[in-house]
Write an enzyme that holds these catalytic residues in place. Structure first.
Site, PDB file in Angstrom:
ATOM      1  N   GLU A  35       2.361   5.893   7.526  1.00 25.55           N
ATOM      2  CA  GLU A  35       3.724   6.022   7.005  1.00 25.55           C
ATOM      3  C   GLU A  35       4.507   7.130   7.708  1.00 25.55           C
ATOM      4  O   GLU A  35       5.724   7.000   7.929  1.00 25.55           O
ATOM      5  CB  GLU A  35       3.688   6.270   5.495  1.00 25.55           C
ATOM      6  CG  GLU A  35       2.984   5.197   4.685  1.00 25.55           C
ATOM      7  CD  GLU A  35       3.472   3.791   5.003  1.00 25.55           C
ATOM      8  OE1 GLU A  35       4.683   3.609   5.248  1.00 25.55           O
ATOM      9  OE2 GLU A  35       2.640   2.868   5.020  1.00 25.55           O
ATOM     10  N   GLU A  66       5.446  -1.962  12.702  1.00 25.56           N
ATOM     11  CA  GLU A  66       4.123  -1.980  12.075  1.00 25.56           C
ATOM     12  C   GLU A  66       2.969  -1.899  13.067  1.00 25.56           C
ATOM     13  O   GLU A  66       1.957  -1.255  12.797  1.00 25.56           O
ATOM     14  CB  GLU A  66       3.988  -3.226  11.191  1.00 25.56           C
ATOM     15  CG  GLU A  66       5.049  -3.327  10.096  1.00 25.56           C
ATOM     16  CD  GLU A  66       5.055  -2.126   9.147  1.00 25.56           C
ATOM     17  OE1 GLU A  66       4.118  -1.315   9.180  1.00 25.56           O
ATOM     18  OE2 GLU A  66       6.013  -2.004   8.370  1.00 25.56           O
ATOM     19  N   GLY A 120       0.824  -1.199   0.000  1.00 22.90           N
ATOM     20  CA  GLY A 120       0.000   0.000   0.000  1.00 22.90           C
ATOM     21  C   GLY A 120       0.856   1.247   0.000  1.00 22.90           C
ATOM     22  O   GLY A 120       0.590   2.221  -0.703  1.00 22.90           O
ATOM     23  N   ASN A 163       9.955   4.992   3.297  1.00 26.21           N
ATOM     24  CA  ASN A 163      11.330   5.436   3.058  1.00 26.21           C
ATOM     25  C   ASN A 163      11.559   6.804   3.692  1.00 26.21           C
ATOM     26  O   ASN A 163      10.756   7.721   3.534  1.00 26.21           O
ATOM     27  CB  ASN A 163      11.603   5.538   1.557  1.00 26.21           C
ATOM     28  CG  ASN A 163      11.142   4.330   0.786  1.00 26.21           C
ATOM     29  OD1 ASN A 163      11.603   3.231   1.021  1.00 26.21           O
ATOM     30  ND2 ASN A 163      10.202   4.536  -0.123  1.00 26.21           N
TER      31      ASN A 163
END
EC number: 3.4.11.-
Length: 927
Positions: free
Chosen positions: A365, A387, A328, A332
């Protein structure tokens, strides 16, 4: 990283950049004139006997989960030159190392590369001469590159240099190519996706999260293209139709967070109050679709700065939508990559569900910029630290930005998915041993993400939000720019809270599964017992330290205690309330466990649901636990159906959404168990949903809530699947209007999937007009969200011949590889067709998707819905005959276990007395 579907010279160490490798004019010639070692194949020695000797020589480096610690990387000077026409790239890297012990070897990771053996050189700061290699050897299966030198390397600092080349692959991992159209011409872009262990496919490196280093990256690209990396550009040099782009040196980070993207892009930008420039990049012409994500990102950076008491650590943040992207999104450092569906929002054609997904994915993110990037897991065993926390914190951010979404109630969907996977005997602990890179992909699952997030919520509830926040901020500061293990977090939380955190959490992260807490009344007391819950109904062996919460007749007073034994008896302050009031255990579903009540307590809770005395979270939890208990054979289906009837006037979206999901699963399993019950079961469910359908209607209302918009799509999709004739008729009428005018107000985005499902329900081999029309819409739209909506609806057809055509369409070039998984869910009538299709195309499927986690979706989507032991045998025999595939081993076992659970549930339903009478009474009940 977030999954999709509900899911990148001389060495001078001064800081001004003048010492970067300048190789654009001669790097290709140097590589072509040398003798490369092809790292995609076997050893590069012509003598077979010598090959075996070399293999044995390096046996000490085989089958090791971790690289040896002879050398530690400190800084990479990395130069990459992608050729977007030939789909190849060349590169050079200078790696500043600390040699920590006397050795003749340097061992690092590499895969799918050709290394110029003659270019490999080590220069020590403690010696005037350079050190040449005696042998350069790849251990192919282990993706390890062994560099053997003719003499020992001196302890201290030195620089390892080499040149290499590779292919911009089409596997959506490593350094790969994605395609897009510009002015009607198909073009390639170059993209990196390195998590979990694919930086090694772009450049030789120490590809482990604990091997943090700084990175100075240089890209040589066509001058008209945009070239992005983790850090801001410090210099560009034009050289004809090429340009060399130099980037600022990064802070210390792991290789899986390195990123580069090269292509044609538009962008929108904004800045935070701290002056952090934030940009959203996308395909040319789609910039306006990035504005919502941009606004969310700017606000979220500020929210996290306050929550973690630490500012965002880079000078810029870029987020970019990639047309071909397996996951998804990927976190980075400073250059976050996304699927288009997870970043772009079109005010006119995106649904409310798309808007919410963009917000939560961006928040997820950006949480990683602290939890994962700044503080990084020490090894993949601790993936959940990344996560699980990012998932939990994304809800914290979304709640702060959009309180009207009631996002913490929606969080229960995360818990449910975690509970369902963890109810399998083939589940795994949150902390799972990883012994090879090929094993990592499979743990990017509901255990690491959803169970991880759920136990964090449970712990926060136990410790209190203020204490929890202080401890997290302390943890971030303590381990910033470093690595941490699960125990490190527990130690900080325990120190800050003075609670036995390690003791409490050890049982939740070190062992798989969770308990079901059985509650009964005995002698005016409550008796609690814990046993491991398994969806199969089999006995389990685990034991947990369970934070129990309960309330009796009111939420004004709440009792809590730790259940650390197999059973415990609790006194109630007012024993008389046990006979007159409802009692709810696991208040607001804060704990990651299920609850089974005795008949007396269950009846009172059902009445409390009907009279709306319970919170939405508790109404959700009672339904979900009852469904799980029924599947496990611990609650008759008739009792579950009777409970579901109590939700007919349910007002909350999230509770209704779960009711919809449960009804879909029950309808399917009943069809497998007893076809004579199917019509009455469907009629009962239609009656249950009619109240909400009439309240909400097909057309959106002015000023209606975001949650009503979400509900409308799910509700009418379910009514279409159930065969509700009025829904099918209205949907097909609106679809015809849509075909005439794509901007018709009769088909707003929130109900499009429902309408597309209804259209496919009417499709047959003799009347395929609806199918052909949907394919036409698919081909004409350039909106990724619309394409996935259509793909998700095509399998709803009941005609096996059409289902086969749909599945074959998925394998054509018209469907991007990343999107195929959206079309794998088919109607019950298509299960056998899908299985035969999978077997026939397995070779092509494994060749195309076998190097990433998407392959597991084929197995789970097509195998899991079956419900017979005969099918179990057939599935086992098929996969056994096709050799071992470590990347799907865990998923295959889980899918087969689900088939066995379904088969057992089918048998239980067939043997349940008076079920037919109960179903008939419910189906014809007058409300």
């Amino acid at each position: 990283m977030l999954g999709d579907a509900k899911s990148e010279k001389s060495l001078n160490h001064d800081s001004n950049g003048s010492g970067r490798y300048q190789g654009p004019d001669n790097i290709d010639n140097k590589i072509s004139k040398s003798s490369p070692i092809n790292i995609t194949s076997s050893f590069s020695f012509h003598n077979h006997k010598h090959t075996l000797t070399m293999a044995n020589k390096y046996e000490q480096f085989r089958c090791q989960p971790r690289l040896p610690k002879f050398a530690i990387p400190k800084r990479y000077d990395l130069h990459l030159k992608p050729d977007l026409t030939a789909c190849k790239f060349t590169g050079a890297v200078d790696i500043r190392l600390q040699i920590v012990s006397d050795t003749k070897f340097i061992v690092l990771n590499a895969a799918d590369l050709s290394v110029d053996a003659k270019s490999v050189r080590f220069q020590s700061e403690n010696a005037s001469k350079g050190f040449e290699t005696l042998n350069v050897e790849l251990l192919v299966e282990d993706e390890v590159l062994v560099l053997e030198f003719s003499e020992s390397l001196p302890v201290g600092v030195g620089v390892l240099s080499m040149r290499f080349e590779g292919t911009l692959n089409d596997q959506m991992k490593g350094f790969y190519r994605s395609t897009y159209e510009h002015n009607g011409e198909k073009k390639n872009m170059a993209v990196t996706q390195f998590e979990p262990a694919d930086a090694r496919r772009c450049f030789p490196c120490w590809d482990e999260p604990a091997c943090k280093a700084t990175f100075k990256i240089t890209l040589e690209v066509p001058s008209e293209l945009v070239a992005l990396s983790n850090m801001p550009v410090v210099e560009e040099r034009l050289n004809g139709n090429l340009k060399t782009v130099f980037y600022q040196e990064s802070p210390i980070m792991s290789t899986y967070l390195v990123a580069a993207v090269v292509g044609l892009f538009d962008y929108v930008e904004d800045s935070t109050p701290d002056g952090i420039k934030v940009r959203v990049y996308c395909q040319v012409g789609k910039a306006n679709q990035g504005k919502f994500a941009l606004d969310v990102a700017v606000k979220t950076l500020g929210l996290y700065k306050d929550y973690f008491a630490t500012p965002y650590s880079l000078p810029k943040l870029d987020m970019i939508a990639i047309p071909d992207f397996a996951a998804g999104a990927m976190e980075n450092y400073g250059l976050v990559t996304y699927r288009e569906t997870a970043l772009l929002y079109d005010e006119k054609h995106s649904a409310a569900a798309n808007k919410q997904r963009v917000a939560t994915v961006v928040a997820h993110e950006l949480a990683h910029q602290w939890f994962g990037n700044l503080v990084t897991m020490e090894w993949w065993t601790h993936l959940w630290l990344n996560e699980g926390f990012a998932t939990w914190v994304s809800y914290l951010a979304a709640d702060g930005l959009f309180p009207e979404w009631k996002i913490w109630t929606q969080f229960l969907d995360e818990s449910t998915e975690g509970l369902r996977l963890d109810g399998l005997s083939e589940s795994h602990p949150i902390e799972v041993d990883i012994n090879h890179a090929s094993e990592i992909d499979e743990i990017f699952d509901a255990i690491s993400y959803r169970k991880g997030a759920s136990v964090i919520r449970m712990l926060q509830s136990y410790l209190g939000p203020e204490v929890f926040q202080r401890a997290l901020a302390k943890y971030i500061k303590k381990y910033a720019c470093s690595n941490a293990k699960t125990e490190d977090l527990w130690a900080v939380l325990e120190e800050e809270s003075n609670e036995p955190v390690n003791k409490l959490m050890h049982s939740w992260t070190k062992q798989k599964g969770y308990p079901v807490i059985t509650v009964s009344v005995k002698d005016s007391k409550l008796v609690f017992e814990q046993k491991q819950f398994l969806s199969s109904g089999s006995p389990g062996i685990g034991q947990w330290v369970v934070p129990i919460t309960l309330c009796c007749g009111s939420y004004e007073s709440k009792k809590s205690f730790l259940l650390d034994k197999t059973s415990q008896t609790i006194d109630i302050d007012e024993p008389s309330s046990l006979s007159s009031s409802w009692i709810k255990i696991n208040v607001d579903q804060a704990g990651f466990y299920r609850v089974k009540y005795d008949d007396q307590l269950s009846a009172k809770l059902r009445h409390a649901i009907e009279s709306k005395r319970l919170s939405a979270m508790d109404r959700y939890g009672i339904l979900d636990d009852s469904f799980a208990l029924s599947m496990a054979g611990q609650l008759p289906l008739s009792s579950l159906l009777t409970l579901m009837g109590a939700y007919r006037e349910e007002p909350e979206y999230t509770v209704l959404s779960n009711l919809i999901g449960v009804s879909s699963k029950v309808a399917r399993i009943v069809a497998d168990a007893d076809s004579t019950l199917v019509n009455n079961v469907k009629m009962f469910f239609i009656n249950v949903f009619q109240y909400s359908a009439e309240r909400i209607g097909f057309d959106c209302k002015e000023g209606e809530s975001h949650l009503d918009a979400l509900l409308r799509g799910e509700l009418f999709t379910t009514l279409a699947v159930l065969g509700h004739e009025e829904t099918l008729k209205e949907a097909n009428k609106r679809f015809q209007a849509f075909l005439q005018d794509r901007n018709t107000p009769l088909l707003p985005p929130d109900i499009r999937r429902a309408v597309y499902v209804a259209v496919m329900k009417k499709v047959t081999s003799s009347d395929r007009s609806g199918f052909d029309s949907l394919l036409k819409v698919y081909r004409e739209t350039d909106l990724s969200q619309e394409k996935t909506r259509i793909l998700g609806a095509l399998g709803s057809c009941c005609d096996p011949d059409i289902i086969l055509e749909v599945l074959n369409f998925l394998l054509t070039s018209e469907v991007r590889s990343q999107d195929v998984v959206f079309g794998l869910s088919v109607s019950r009538e298509g299960h056998e067709v899908a299985w035969n299709w999978l077997k026939k195309n397995w070779g092509h499927i494994t060749n195309t998707w076998g190097r990433g986690f998407l392959l597991t979706r084929f197995v789970s989507a097509i195998v899991s819905p079956f419900s017979s032991l005969e099918k179990v045998k057939e599935v086992e025999e098929f996969f056994a005959s096709h050799g071992k595939q470590p990347s799907i081993a865990r998923t295959l076992k889980q899918s087969i276990e689900r088939v066995k659970i379904n088969a057992k549930w089918v048998e239980t339903i067939r043997n349940e007395k008076n079920l037919a009478d109960c179903v008939q009474e419910l189906a014809y009940r007058k409300y």
